[in-house]
Design a protein around this motif. Structure first.
Motif, PDB file in Angstrom:
ATOM      1  N   ALA A 204       0.832  -1.207   0.000  1.00  0.00           N
ATOM      2  CA  ALA A 204       0.000   0.000   0.000  1.00  0.00           C
ATOM      3  C   ALA A 204       0.866   1.257   0.000  1.00  0.00           C
ATOM      4  O   ALA A 204       0.539   2.254  -0.657  1.00  0.00           O
ATOM      5  N   VAL A 205       1.981   1.228   0.730  1.00  0.00           N
ATOM      6  CA  VAL A 205       2.908   2.358   0.713  1.00  0.00           C
ATOM      7  C   VAL A 205       3.488   2.540  -0.687  1.00  0.00           C
ATOM      8  O   VAL A 205       3.560   3.654  -1.211  1.00  0.00           O
ATOM      9  N   ALA A 206       3.890   1.425  -1.309  1.00  0.00           N
ATOM     10  CA  ALA A 206       4.455   1.485  -2.658  1.00  0.00           C
ATOM     11  C   ALA A 206       3.438   2.042  -3.649  1.00  0.00           C
ATOM     12  O   ALA A 206       3.796   2.798  -4.569  1.00  0.00           O
ATOM     13  N   ALA A 207       2.162   1.689  -3.467  1.00  0.00           N
ATOM     14  CA  ALA A 207       1.120   2.221  -4.350  1.00  0.00           C
ATOM     15  C   ALA A 207       0.991   3.738  -4.191  1.00  0.00           C
ATOM     16  O   ALA A 207       0.807   4.462  -5.175  1.00  0.00           O
ATOM     17  N   VAL A 208       1.101   4.220  -2.957  1.00  0.00           N
ATOM     18  CA  VAL A 208       1.069   5.663  -2.716  1.00  0.00           C
ATOM     19  C   VAL A 208       2.265   6.333  -3.383  1.00  0.00           C
ATOM     20  O   VAL A 208       2.138   7.390  -4.007  1.00  0.00           O
ATOM     21  N   MET A 209       3.430   5.718  -3.283  1.00  0.00           N
ATOM     22  CA  MET A 209       4.629   6.269  -3.916  1.00  0.00           C
ATOM     23  C   MET A 209       4.452   6.379  -5.427  1.00  0.00           C
ATOM     24  O   MET A 209       4.808   7.396  -6.036  1.00  0.00           O
ATOM     25  N   ARG A 210       3.863   5.369  -6.041  1.00  0.00           N
ATOM     26  CA  ARG A 210       3.651   5.408  -7.492  1.00  0.00           C
ATOM     27  C   ARG A 210       2.628   6.474  -7.867  1.00  0.00           C
ATOM     28  O   ARG A 210       2.790   7.199  -8.848  1.00  0.00           O
ATOM     29  N   SER A 211       1.577   6.603  -7.059  1.00  0.00           N
ATOM     30  CA  SER A 211       0.565   7.620  -7.326  1.00  0.00           C
ATOM     31  C   SER A 211       1.148   9.020  -7.199  1.00  0.00           C
ATOM     32  O   SER A 211       0.842   9.916  -7.999  1.00  0.00           O
ATOM     33  N   ARG A 212       1.998   9.214  -6.202  1.00  0.00           N
ATOM     34  CA  ARG A 212       2.644  10.515  -6.030  1.00  0.00           C
ATOM     35  C   ARG A 212       3.481  10.874  -7.251  1.00  0.00           C
ATOM     36  O   ARG A 212       3.463  12.028  -7.713  1.00  0.00           O
ATOM     37  N   ALA A 213       4.215   9.894  -7.779  1.00  0.00           N
ATOM     38  CA  ALA A 213       5.042  10.138  -8.961  1.00  0.00           C
ATOM     39  C   ALA A 213       4.182  10.490 -10.173  1.00  0.00           C
ATOM     40  O   ALA A 213       4.491  11.419 -10.932  1.00  0.00           O
ATOM     41  N   ALA A 220       7.989  16.647  -2.800  1.00  0.00           N
ATOM     42  CA  ALA A 220       8.293  16.602  -1.369  1.00  0.00           C
ATOM     43  C   ALA A 220       8.273  15.152  -0.917  1.00  0.00           C
ATOM     44  O   ALA A 220       7.782  14.262  -1.621  1.00  0.00           O
ATOM     45  N   GLY A 221       8.811  14.911   0.262  1.00  0.00           N
ATOM     46  CA  GLY A 221       8.923  13.548   0.762  1.00  0.00           C
ATOM     47  C   GLY A 221       7.613  12.985   1.276  1.00  0.00           C
ATOM     48  O   GLY A 221       6.605  13.692   1.424  1.00  0.00           O
ATOM     49  N   LEU A 222       7.655  11.693   1.552  1.00  0.00           N
ATOM     50  CA  LEU A 222       6.536  10.969   2.155  1.00  0.00           C
ATOM     51  C   LEU A 222       7.021  10.361   3.459  1.00  0.00           C
ATOM     52  O   LEU A 222       7.998   9.606   3.472  1.00  0.00           O
ATOM     53  N   VAL A 223       6.360  10.697   4.552  1.00  0.00           N
ATOM     54  CA  VAL A 223       6.713  10.156   5.866  1.00  0.00           C
ATOM     55  C   VAL A 223       5.783   8.992   6.187  1.00  0.00           C
ATOM     56  O   VAL A 223       4.558   9.133   6.141  1.00  0.00           O
ATOM     57  N   VAL A 224       6.377   7.846   6.463  1.00  0.00           N
ATOM     58  CA  VAL A 224       5.627   6.662   6.896  1.00  0.00           C
ATOM     59  C   VAL A 224       5.853   6.530   8.397  1.00  0.00           C
ATOM     60  O   VAL A 224       6.944   6.178   8.852  1.00  0.00           O
ATOM     61  N   HIS A 298       8.170  -1.577  -3.734  1.00  0.00           N
ATOM     62  CA  HIS A 298       8.311  -0.497  -4.708  1.00  0.00           C
ATOM     63  C   HIS A 298       9.085  -0.969  -5.938  1.00  0.00           C
ATOM     64  O   HIS A 298       8.696  -0.673  -7.079  1.00  0.00           O
ATOM     65  N   ALA A 299      10.174  -1.695  -5.722  1.00  0.00           N
ATOM     66  CA  ALA A 299      10.969  -2.188  -6.845  1.00  0.00           C
ATOM     67  C   ALA A 299      10.178  -3.199  -7.670  1.00  0.00           C
ATOM     68  O   ALA A 299      10.286  -3.222  -8.909  1.00  0.00           O
ATOM     69  N   THR A 300       9.388  -3.995  -7.019  1.00  0.00           N
ATOM     70  CA  THR A 300       8.570  -4.987  -7.722  1.00  0.00           C
ATOM     71  C   THR A 300       7.499  -4.345  -8.573  1.00  0.00           C
ATOM     72  O   THR A 300       7.191  -4.793  -9.683  1.00  0.00           O
ATOM     73  N   GLY A 301       6.952  -3.225  -8.037  1.00  0.00           N
ATOM     74  CA  GLY A 301       5.841  -2.573  -8.743  1.00  0.00           C
ATOM     75  C   GLY A 301       6.266  -1.564  -9.775  1.00  0.00           C
ATOM     76  O   GLY A 301       5.414  -0.996 -10.459  1.00  0.00           O
ATOM     77  N   GLY A 302       7.574  -1.315  -9.894  1.00  0.00           N
ATOM     78  CA  GLY A 302       8.055  -0.347 -10.881  1.00  0.00           C
ATOM     79  C   GLY A 302       8.860   0.753 -10.243  1.00  0.00           C
ATOM     80  O   GLY A 302       8.695   1.065  -9.076  1.00  0.00           O
ATOM     81  N   GLN A 303       9.736   1.355 -10.987  1.00  0.00           N
ATOM     82  CA  GLN A 303      10.626   2.375 -10.470  1.00  0.00           C
ATOM     83  C   GLN A 303       9.912   3.702 -10.346  1.00  0.00           C
ATOM     84  O   GLN A 303       8.998   4.039 -11.088  1.00  0.00           O
ATOM     85  N   HIS A 304      10.386   4.489  -9.352  1.00  0.00           N
ATOM     86  CA  HIS A 304       9.907   5.861  -9.162  1.00  0.00           C
ATOM     87  C   HIS A 304      10.282   6.685 -10.386  1.00  0.00           C
ATOM     88  O   HIS A 304      11.427   6.654 -10.828  1.00  0.00           O
ATOM     89  N   SER A 305       9.332   7.374 -10.936  1.00  0.00           N
ATOM     90  CA  SER A 305       9.643   8.185 -12.129  1.00  0.00           C
ATOM     91  C   SER A 305      10.240   9.510 -11.734  1.00  0.00           C
ATOM     92  O   SER A 305      10.137   9.931 -10.610  1.00  0.00           O
TER      93      SER A 305
END
Length: 305
Positions: A204-213, A220-224, A298-305
């Motif tokens: 779920a965190v990784a999904a948020v990271m992808r959506s942010r990208a 800006a950063g994401l604090v977990v 995150h790495a499994t779901g794709g790289q941060h753009s």
């Protein structure tokens, strides 16, 4: 001036998960020789989670991302190691010094290297009385400028937590609670403040990271915020008593500015008979483990753009 270890460079080139780790906890956050032992344990926890650890520090003026054991020992044991925030990096590098990176400088350097996930103990924030002193950690300003995902146990309870949360919102720093609706207070599982958004898995965190990208909100950063279980936190009554006494002591002794946090943490260590140190160690190990899981997802779901 920034040198990646062969292991970290290869992992990034191949799209494998990497977790950045700060080094001030090694040099200034834990006593010797416990600090070196814990530093190795933190890296092992990241490896056990399927990611590559990338501890960040300045060694002889060179920014190193990914330390060998000799460099780790230098950070842990050399008396000349200084705390290095973002503004200090160039100065310490130019004079060939040793430096341990704070949350701010680690996040900055991790972003420069392309490392998406970073584990630490707790963030810096707005200090009590900042309306008079303007005392605010550089962590917040830096996190408003880099896309790094930071796993932490909230902010240290010695800070003004409410003001810190307000500043994070103003600066556009993302915030999610990991399996919690409450914002942790480092030693405490609940700082007394709510978290608006909750996630319950690394995926779920990784999904948020992808959506942010994709939405362009990752400038800006994401604090977990990852709280300790209630049965592992510092006893709240003991915490409140020690904090009150420590704040009074700092005021009486004229401690202020950047000396405040080390003073208060030292008082916690002394006045809790080392229990705060045990909690501190549990925090960073748990955060490193979660950060590794998030980096893998995150790495499994794709790289941060």
């Amino acid at each position: 001036m920034i040198v990646l270890s062969d292991e970290v460079r290869a992992a990034l080139a191949e799209g494998r998960p990497v977790v950045a780790l700060e080094s001030t906890i090694i040099s200034h956050g834990l006593p010797r020789p416990t600090n070196l032992t814990v530093a190795r344990e933190i890296e092992q926890v990241v490896r056990d989670g399927g990611a590559v650890p990338a501890t960040v520090a300045l060694v002889a003026g060179q920014v190193r991302i990914g330390l060998d054991d000799a460099a780790l020992a230098t950070v842990a044991g050399d008396d000349s190691v200084v705390k290095v925030s973002v503004r200090d990096l160039a100065v310490v590098a130019a004079r060939g010094g040793h430096g341990a990176t704070t949350v701010a400088s680690t996040a900055h350097l991790a972003a420069r290297a392309g490392i998406a996930v970073f584990a630490t103990g707790g963030l810096g924030g707005v200090h009590r009385g900042a309306n008079l002193t303007f005392d605010e950690s550089a962590d917040l300003v830096t996190l408003s400028r880099v896309p790094t995902t930071v796993v932490c146990a909230g902010v240290k309870s010695i800070l003004d937590v409410a003001a810190t949360l307000e500043r994070m919102e103003t600066l556009g720093i993302g915030l999610v609670g990991y399996r919690t609706d409450r914002f942790p207070g480092f030693y405490l599982s609940d700082s007394g403040h709510a978290v608006e958004h909750r996630v319950d898995s690394p995926q779920a965190v990784a999904a948020v990271m992808r959506s942010r990208a994709e939405l362009g909100t990752d400038r800006a950063g994401l604090v977990v915020a990852n709280p300790l279980p209630a049965d592992e936190q510092l006893d709240p009554a003991l915490h409140d008593r020690v904090l009150t006494q420590a704040l009074a002591g700092a005021d009486a002794e004229g401690v202020h500015g950047k000396d405040t946090t080390p003073y208060l943490l030292a008082r916690f260590h002394h006045d809790t008979d080392g229990r705060s140190l045990e909690v501190n160690t549990r925090i960073i190990l748990r955060n490193a483990a979660l950060a590794a899981q998030i980096a893998v997802a995150h790495a499994t779901g794709g790289q941060h753009s």
